[in-house]
Enzyme design. Structure first.
Site, PDB file in Angstrom:
ATOM      1  N   SER A  96      74.009  22.259  51.574  1.00 41.95           N
ATOM      2  CA  SER A  96      74.248  23.532  50.897  1.00 41.95           C
ATOM      3  C   SER A  96      75.298  24.367  51.621  1.00 41.95           C
ATOM      4  O   SER A  96      76.429  23.946  51.764  1.00 41.95           O
ATOM      5  CB  SER A  96      72.936  24.303  50.752  1.00 41.95           C
ATOM      6  OG  SER A  96      72.002  23.565  50.004  1.00 41.95           O
ATOM      7  N   ASP A 241      79.110  27.545  46.085  1.00 37.52           N
ATOM      8  CA  ASP A 241      78.855  26.977  47.407  1.00 37.52           C
ATOM      9  C   ASP A 241      79.108  25.475  47.339  1.00 37.52           C
ATOM     10  O   ASP A 241      79.425  24.933  46.268  1.00 37.52           O
ATOM     11  CB  ASP A 241      77.439  27.315  47.863  1.00 37.52           C
ATOM     12  CG  ASP A 241      76.361  26.654  47.030  1.00 37.52           C
ATOM     13  OD1 ASP A 241      76.615  26.326  45.855  1.00 37.52           O
ATOM     14  OD2 ASP A 241      75.244  26.444  47.542  1.00 37.52           O
ATOM     15  N   ASP A 243      77.450  22.725  47.114  1.00 42.17           N
ATOM     16  CA  ASP A 243      76.755  21.842  46.171  1.00 42.17           C
ATOM     17  C   ASP A 243      76.588  22.451  44.788  1.00 42.17           C
ATOM     18  O   ASP A 243      75.924  21.874  43.922  1.00 42.17           O
ATOM     19  CB  ASP A 243      75.398  21.393  46.729  1.00 42.17           C
ATOM     20  CG  ASP A 243      74.388  22.515  46.827  1.00 42.17           C
ATOM     21  OD1 ASP A 243      74.793  23.644  47.169  1.00 42.17           O
ATOM     22  OD2 ASP A 243      73.189  22.278  46.580  1.00 42.17           O
ATOM     23  N   ASP A 245      75.098  25.156  43.369  1.00 42.39           N
ATOM     24  CA  ASP A 245      73.923  25.773  42.744  1.00 42.39           C
ATOM     25  C   ASP A 245      73.923  27.292  42.905  1.00 42.39           C
ATOM     26  O   ASP A 245      73.107  27.977  42.304  1.00 42.39           O
ATOM     27  CB  ASP A 245      72.618  25.169  43.271  1.00 42.39           C
ATOM     28  CG  ASP A 245      72.411  25.358  44.773  1.00 42.39           C
ATOM     29  OD1 ASP A 245      73.341  25.836  45.454  1.00 42.39           O
ATOM     30  OD2 ASP A 245      71.320  25.012  45.250  1.00 42.39           O
TER      31      ASP A 245
END
Length: 447
Positions: A96, A241, A243, A245
């Site tokens: 993340s 960000d 990834d 999400d």
């Protein structure tokens, strides 16, 4: 720095804490917990992503799981692929917002949700006692590649009855993006084109995992896209960000919305469309309560963590939920934070209300949330939280998750991070000065 193990997976610095050995052990445990079912595997763009994916996929096959590999994909795209393939779960290889040297395994169940405490605890137990079993040569799992996962994800967003690409296209929006060289570099352009956006400007859009700035989408890291919006005269800026999400927004004047207001916009949009409750976590802004009250609804609070918000959403039958870190959870699509869904909602809101992003942001109640942290290298985190509870006992602090102290003119929330050796310190006030004053006062009292 030790490997961080939680119910949602493992996280650490690759080659130091996160090694091929513990990647294999944890993957074998997860595959055994899934009873050899089909597992989706996706990753963000980190330099170590490919080697981690190879280890994870091969290990899952070795315990009898059939593997569906997505390659580089956003976390919500992986979640949607679980539903698409009726899979037993998924492994997302992404740390993340952590720096580039970190990586992690994040685990989803067959409902495409992060594991709850019981599920995650069982995976940890299997990993620790090594009760997984490798299969003989004629019982190993198969592997296939899904190259349609992102297109499937975008189609499902466009299929929602309140997303109208023709209306959005009619506005001729110009959009800027900063995906910090992560998965958003791959996912945002096709989403925007599908929504009828032809003019896209970008910074840091090489999906090579070499983050051009700190990947956590905080104001001090996002001056490049603010400048780009102003330079190109864009109507909106989108920041994801690594990834994909979490979503942060930039107005047409090049001003940051603040991550909390991504969720606020989604709540405003969905509560106007559908009556019902909403849910967020304890560290999210009071603006969500204000918006819920505007529609005669209640905003319910949970402990911090996506799965905790999801469980609260199900408990109260919420029509929208999320977290103040820019995470939007729309149960009409899936129970997970989704930056693509958040971007589509924002584009639709601006198109429907025929309003600029700056004017819309200014129409919302004004709060300033401040996010800082306390390093636990030489500090006992539990002692800090116990002292906060004692010092502020007259304020009846909420101890659902750490310690949250509500004041008349704001609040402060202290909690140990699930992903880093720190105490997160969130505070909110009607101004940046008030938010800082509240946080500084509480920290000084408990140190």
């Amino acid at each position: 720095m030790a490997l961080m193990i939680s119910v949602s997976g493992i996280r650490g610095i690759f080659g130091t804490d996160l090694t091929p050995e513990n990647l294999g052990r944890f993957s074998a445990a997860f595959g055994s917990w899934a009873d050899g079912g089909k597992i989706v595997v996706g990753r963000d763009t980190r330099v170590t992503g490919q080697v981690c994916e190879d280890i994870v996929a091969a290990t899952l096959q070795s315990v009898g799981c059939d593997v569906v590999q997505l390659g580089v994909a956003t976390t919500p795209t992986v979640a949607m692929a679980v539903l698409k393939h009726s899979a037993a779960g998924a492994v997302i290889i992404s740390a993340s917002h952590n720096p580039a040297e970190w990586n992690a395994l994040k685990l989803l169940n067959s409902r495409s949700e992060f594991l709850d405490a019981g599920e995650g605890g069982e995976v940890i137990r299997i990993s620790e006692d090594q009760s997984y079993r490798y299969k003989p040569f004629d019982q190993i799992g198969s592997v296939e590649t899904d190259t349609d996962a992102l297109d499937h994800h975008i189609r499902k967003i466009l299929d929602l009855p309140y997303i109208d690409p023709d209306l959005i296209a009619s506005k001729n929006f110009s959009v800027a993006m900063d995906p910090v060289n992560g998965t958003g570099a791959i996912a945002l352009p096709p989403l925007l084109h599908a929504l009828g956006v032809d003019e896209i400007h970008a910074v840091h859009d090489e999906p090579d995992g070499r983050f051009a700035h700190n990947p956590e989408p905080l104001p001090e890291h996002l001056q490049d896209i603010c400048s780009l919006v102003r330079e190109k005269g864009c109507d909106l800026g989108l920041v994801t960000d690594p990834d994909g999400d979490r979503l942060a927004l930039v107005s047409d004047k090049g001003n940051l919305f603040g991550e909390e207001y991504t969720q606020a916009a989604a709540f405003d949009f969905m509560l106007e469309k559908k009556g019902g409750a909403c849910a967020t976590n304890l560290s999210s802004s009071r603006v969500t309560d204000d918006i819920a009250q505007q529609y005669g609804q209640e905003c319910h609070r949970s402990a911090v963590g996506e799965i905790n918000v999801v469980q609260k959403m199900k408990e109260v039958n919420a029509v929208i939920g999320g977290e103040g870190n820019g995470g939007v959870i729309n149960p009409d699509l899936h129970y997970g934070r989704d930056a693509l869904m958040g971007a589509a909602i924002m584009m639709q809101l601006l198109a429907e209300r025929d309003i600029t992003a700056e004017d819309y942001r200014n129409s919302l109640p004004g709060y300033v949330i401040r996010k800082s942290k306390m390093d636990l290298a030489d500090i006992d985190g539990d002692a800090i939280l116990e002292k906060a509870q004692k010092v502020y006992r007259d304020y009846h602090p909420d101890t659902t998750d750490g310690v949250k102290i509500d004041f008349e003119d704001g609040w402060v929330h202290l909690r140990k991070s699930n992903t880093e050796p720190i105490i997160r310190i969130y505070s909110e006030g009607i101004s940046a000065e008030k938010a800082k004053e509240l946080a500084d006062t509480v920290v000084a009292a408990v140190r």
